[in-house]
Design an enzyme around this catalytic site. Sequence first.
Site, mmCIF file in Angstrom:
data_model
loop_
_atom_site.group_PDB
_atom_site.id
_atom_site.type_symbol
_atom_site.label_atom_id
_atom_site.label_comp_id
_atom_site.label_asym_id
_atom_site.label_seq_id
_atom_site.Cartn_x
_atom_site.Cartn_y
_atom_site.Cartn_z
ATOM 1 N N GLN A 1 -4.426 -1.339 9.549
ATOM 2 C CA GLN A 1 -4.341 -2.693 8.997
ATOM 3 C C GLN A 1 -4.896 -3.710 9.999
ATOM 4 O O GLN A 1 -4.520 -3.705 11.168
ATOM 5 C CB GLN A 1 -2.865 -3.013 8.664
ATOM 6 C CG GLN A 1 -2.657 -4.341 7.981
ATOM 7 C CD GLN A 1 -3.299 -4.407 6.584
ATOM 8 O OE1 GLN A 1 -3.256 -3.445 5.818
ATOM 9 N NE2 GLN A 1 -3.917 -5.540 6.268
ATOM 10 N N LYS B 1 0.835 -1.200 0.000
ATOM 11 C CA LYS B 1 0.000 0.000 0.000
ATOM 12 C C LYS B 1 0.878 1.262 0.000
ATOM 13 O O LYS B 1 0.623 2.210 -0.733
ATOM 14 C CB LYS B 1 -0.936 -0.010 1.222
ATOM 15 C CG LYS B 1 -2.042 -1.050 1.084
ATOM 16 C CD LYS B 1 -2.811 -1.289 2.379
ATOM 17 C CE LYS B 1 -3.774 -2.472 2.178
ATOM 18 N NZ LYS B 1 -4.507 -2.843 3.392
ATOM 19 N N ASP C 1 -11.140 3.096 4.034
ATOM 20 C CA ASP C 1 -11.448 1.657 3.976
ATOM 21 C C ASP C 1 -12.959 1.416 4.014
ATOM 22 O O ASP C 1 -13.416 0.302 3.760
ATOM 23 C CB ASP C 1 -10.789 0.931 5.158
ATOM 24 C CG ASP C 1 -9.589 0.100 4.738
ATOM 25 O OD1 ASP C 1 -9.483 -0.200 3.536
ATOM 26 O OD2 ASP C 1 -8.779 -0.251 5.617
#
Length: 284
Positions: free
Chosen positions: A95, A51, A118
């Site tokens: 994460q 990422k 997200d």
Amino acid sequence: MTLIDGKAISAKVKEEVKIAAAGLSAKGVTPGLAVILVGEDKASATYVASKEKACVACGINSYPYHLSAQTAETALLELIDELNADENVDGILVQLPLPKHIDTNKILEKIDPSKDVDGFHAVNVGRLVSGLEAFVPCTPLGIMRLLAEYGIATNGANAVVIGRSNIVGKPMANLLLNANSTVTITHSRTKNLAEICSQADILVAAIGKPNFVTPDMVKDGAVVIDVGINRLENGKLTGDVDFDAVAPKCSFITPVPGGVGPMTIAMLLQNTITSARNRLKRSK
Ligand code: NAD
């Protein structure tokens, strides 16, 4: 049968992101994404590294926070507060999974919904369900882009989603519903799964079990989207679909690797651009 090329489409999205990021930077708003990793989980570290690399390659500022596995929940909440207030940060990604002593929901709910790239915050989930503009989880958003790129009609289609996670199954079902499909969500307690799946024009498998979807579960001419990422004992990556047996029955199918996988990061970058555009609008 047409193979859906996620690598090619993700490259196209990244190219769009690059152009958008340059345009925003020229107006003084360089997009920025903060990526928080807690602990030393190897798979998570690999995802985070990809990422961060993708951000840099596309002209997005990457703000990495790699914290020890012992990080206190309060410290993580404080960091998110700081990032919520930081004008240069357009997106905040934590994460998952987090270490067990940290309450994941508490952390996700702390992220400012306007920086929740997200799409896991309850505000964004609610907005998606209501059919309002929202940050949408990247994997299902990427699947919608793949369907659009290949001209696959969702309107009136019978869509079956296997899996009901917050990350893939549920948002996938809501996106398909918003796109006028007739949607069935199935899961580990579903009865007559094969029969339900065999009615699907569009079948999305997000289970996490190698070769779970077999030809008897697939209608002739169906579109099959394989979200699964399973590492076999021999080290090979495989999806949730028995690809060799199922592919001949399909009109379209995604391979693993090279199908859905590459789209996830591309859509994360796209969501970060959306957030930076919102920042620019606010500053005017
Ligand atoms: P999860 O474990 O949270 O959910 C799995 C779902 O599968 C559950 O809802 C469960 O009810 C269902 N399920 C389990 N056994 C079943 C059965 N026998 N019959 C029917 N349904 C069953 O997983 P997830 O986070 O949704 O991920 C699913 C898969 O997708 C995993 O392989 C994961 O690695 C992969 N994944 C890929 C990407 C990507 O970028 N391509 C992103 C996220 C997840």
